[in-house]
Design a protein around this motif. Structure first.
Motif, PDB file in Angstrom:
ATOM      1  N   GLU A 151       0.853  -1.189   0.000  1.00  0.00           N
ATOM      2  CA  GLU A 151       0.000   0.000   0.000  1.00  0.00           C
ATOM      3  C   GLU A 151       0.891   1.242   0.000  1.00  0.00           C
ATOM      4  O   GLU A 151       1.900   1.306   0.705  1.00  0.00           O
ATOM      5  CB  GLU A 151      -0.905   0.015   1.239  1.00  0.00           C
ATOM      6  N   GLU A 164       1.797   4.806   1.030  1.00  0.00           N
ATOM      7  CA  GLU A 164       1.492   5.719   2.139  1.00  0.00           C
ATOM      8  C   GLU A 164       1.473   7.168   1.636  1.00  0.00           C
ATOM      9  O   GLU A 164       2.142   7.492   0.649  1.00  0.00           O
ATOM     10  CB  GLU A 164       2.552   5.573   3.240  1.00  0.00           C
ATOM     11  N   PRO A 165       0.727   8.056   2.342  1.00  0.00           N
ATOM     12  CA  PRO A 165       0.634   9.461   1.903  1.00  0.00           C
ATOM     13  C   PRO A 165       2.000  10.144   1.776  1.00  0.00           C
ATOM     14  O   PRO A 165       2.175  11.022   0.935  1.00  0.00           O
ATOM     15  CB  PRO A 165      -0.199  10.124   3.006  1.00  0.00           C
ATOM     16  N   GLU A 166       2.977   9.728   2.597  1.00  0.00           N
ATOM     17  CA  GLU A 166       4.290  10.394   2.572  1.00  0.00           C
ATOM     18  C   GLU A 166       5.219   9.824   1.488  1.00  0.00           C
ATOM     19  O   GLU A 166       6.373  10.258   1.363  1.00  0.00           O
ATOM     20  CB  GLU A 166       4.973  10.318   3.952  1.00  0.00           C
ATOM     21  N   SER A 167       4.709   8.884   0.691  1.00  0.00           N
ATOM     22  CA  SER A 167       5.561   8.267  -0.344  1.00  0.00           C
ATOM     23  C   SER A 167       5.819   9.227  -1.504  1.00  0.00           C
ATOM     24  O   SER A 167       4.932   9.981  -1.923  1.00  0.00           O
ATOM     25  CB  SER A 167       4.884   7.007  -0.878  1.00  0.00           C
ATOM     26  N   ASP A 211      -1.790   7.106  -6.529  1.00  0.00           N
ATOM     27  CA  ASP A 211      -2.295   7.991  -5.475  1.00  0.00           C
ATOM     28  C   ASP A 211      -2.036   7.375  -4.113  1.00  0.00           C
ATOM     29  O   ASP A 211      -1.808   6.169  -3.991  1.00  0.00           O
ATOM     30  CB  ASP A 211      -3.804   8.221  -5.655  1.00  0.00           C
ATOM     31  N   SER A 212      -2.079   8.226  -3.137  1.00  0.00           N
ATOM     32  CA  SER A 212      -1.955   7.793  -1.748  1.00  0.00           C
ATOM     33  C   SER A 212      -2.997   6.707  -1.456  1.00  0.00           C
ATOM     34  O   SER A 212      -4.138   6.799  -1.916  1.00  0.00           O
ATOM     35  CB  SER A 212      -2.169   9.037  -0.883  1.00  0.00           C
ATOM     36  N   HIS A 213      -2.581   5.683  -0.735  1.00  0.00           N
ATOM     37  CA  HIS A 213      -3.426   4.540  -0.342  1.00  0.00           C
ATOM     38  C   HIS A 213      -3.753   3.573  -1.483  1.00  0.00           C
ATOM     39  O   HIS A 213      -4.529   2.638  -1.273  1.00  0.00           O
ATOM     40  CB  HIS A 213      -4.709   4.997   0.367  1.00  0.00           C
ATOM     41  N   CYS A 271       3.399   9.180  -4.714  1.00  0.00           N
ATOM     42  CA  CYS A 271       2.065   9.792  -4.784  1.00  0.00           C
ATOM     43  C   CYS A 271       1.986  10.916  -5.816  1.00  0.00           C
ATOM     44  O   CYS A 271       2.844  11.800  -5.851  1.00  0.00           O
ATOM     45  CB  CYS A 271       1.661  10.366  -3.423  1.00  0.00           C
ATOM     46  N   HIS A 289      -7.370   1.340  -6.652  1.00  0.00           N
ATOM     47  CA  HIS A 289      -7.550   2.719  -6.200  1.00  0.00           C
ATOM     48  C   HIS A 289      -8.936   2.768  -5.585  1.00  0.00           C
ATOM     49  O   HIS A 289      -9.932   2.687  -6.306  1.00  0.00           O
ATOM     50  CB  HIS A 289      -7.438   3.673  -7.383  1.00  0.00           C
TER      51      HIS A 289
END
Lengths: 193, 193
Positions: free
Chosen positions: B120, B122-125, B165-167, B128, B150
């Motif tokens: 998965e 992560e938002p900080e990747s 995208d994040s997640h 994204c 998604h």
């Protein structure tokens, strides 16, 4: 040597059958009969592995080492691998029958997301004298070496202990971006790995 | 839209059938029925493509657009692709029949030279908001994204315009070394790409 257990046999059928497909496409792209003959050899290997698997599954189930359901799943996955091997042989057969692949199809295969490539390693290349394990070529460039020729000797499905020498010919498969990277490394134009 | 010529159809069968095999193994490794159902869908797509190819080959030969020998080679390669698609369906069928894959075989498949993975983002990747084309993930990490989720939407065989995208959940295939790299990028533990 310990006898292979049935999981190991299934995995070997899976890996070898996928290698065969890659080799078969390479053989028709590069009009290479040596590679297509290897696909035929591997088909025999797979047939033998499948027969061994059938025997061993029955033995294991009889002595209670495997449940019937587990053995059935393994047999089905192995059977699929055998079908893939047959398909690879059909592709290699095109090459062995001396049918020239249409240039447009060759071009299309080369324009796919995943491309096949062939490159000779120059003496000034950073790859010389190193093993595939040291180089981590597959993760650094995305290119997986499926076969290589060292002088008159061929090696199919090399592993991490395989050493690359000057003038070896590498047959590889991977993303388009990776092809240039592998090419530059092999020609000594780049040392970035 | 211009009608596809027969080389394009053969290439589509080739690429889709190989994607199906990867998806099929992923579906049994991750007990994922959505992926195995997609393998079934793709099998229909391949059957239709093959029928279209047969018709178009005959038409092309009749009007002299292709030589008989060329058309035969294309039909044979496409037939091999169709066989590979059938094999993929057989593998996916294991998942759809609710047969649990033996943990030892799962482990073995994960220990192969080429591994399947799922991660998965992560938002900080750093991944994204970027496209696969911008990221060059396949050549930089060796990992080829075969499917992604998604939210509730699935995408199979993404291309260079596909945005991460994040997640998002990525399903990928590649060398063992590449797995950790993709994992670290997805988790925001590394920005090195």
């Amino acid at each position: 040597m310990k006898e292979k257990d049935i999981e190991e046999i299934v995995l070997e059928i899976k890996d070898k059958s996928e290698l065969m497909v890659d080799l078969a496409y390479s053989s028709i792209l590069y009009d290479n009969k040596t590679i297509s003959e290897e696909v035929y050899e591997l088909e025999n290997v797979i047939d033998n592995l499948y027969q061994k698997l059938q025997r061993k599954s029955l033995e294991d189930v009889k002595k209670g080492a495997h449940k019937i359901e587990d053995a059935l799943v393994l047999l089905r996955i192995a059977h699929a691998g055998e079908q893939i091997a047959d398909a690879a042989q059909e592709i290699a057969d095109v090459e062995l029958r001396d049918v020239e692949l249409h240039p447009i199809l060759k071009l299309s295969i080369r324009e796919s997301d995943v491309v096949f490539t062939r490159v000779e390693v120059e003496p000034e290349s950073i790859l010389c004298g190193k093993t595939l394990g040291e180089l981590k070529l597959a993760s650094e460039t995305g290119m997986m070496i499926i076969a290589m020729r060292h002088k008159e000797k061929w090696l199919y499905g090399p592993n991490k202990n395989t050493k690359i020498d000057s003038h070896d010919i590498l047959y590889a498969k991977g993303p388009q971006d990776g092809e240039k990277h592998l090419f530059d490394l092999s020609k000594g134009k780049s040392n970035k790995i």
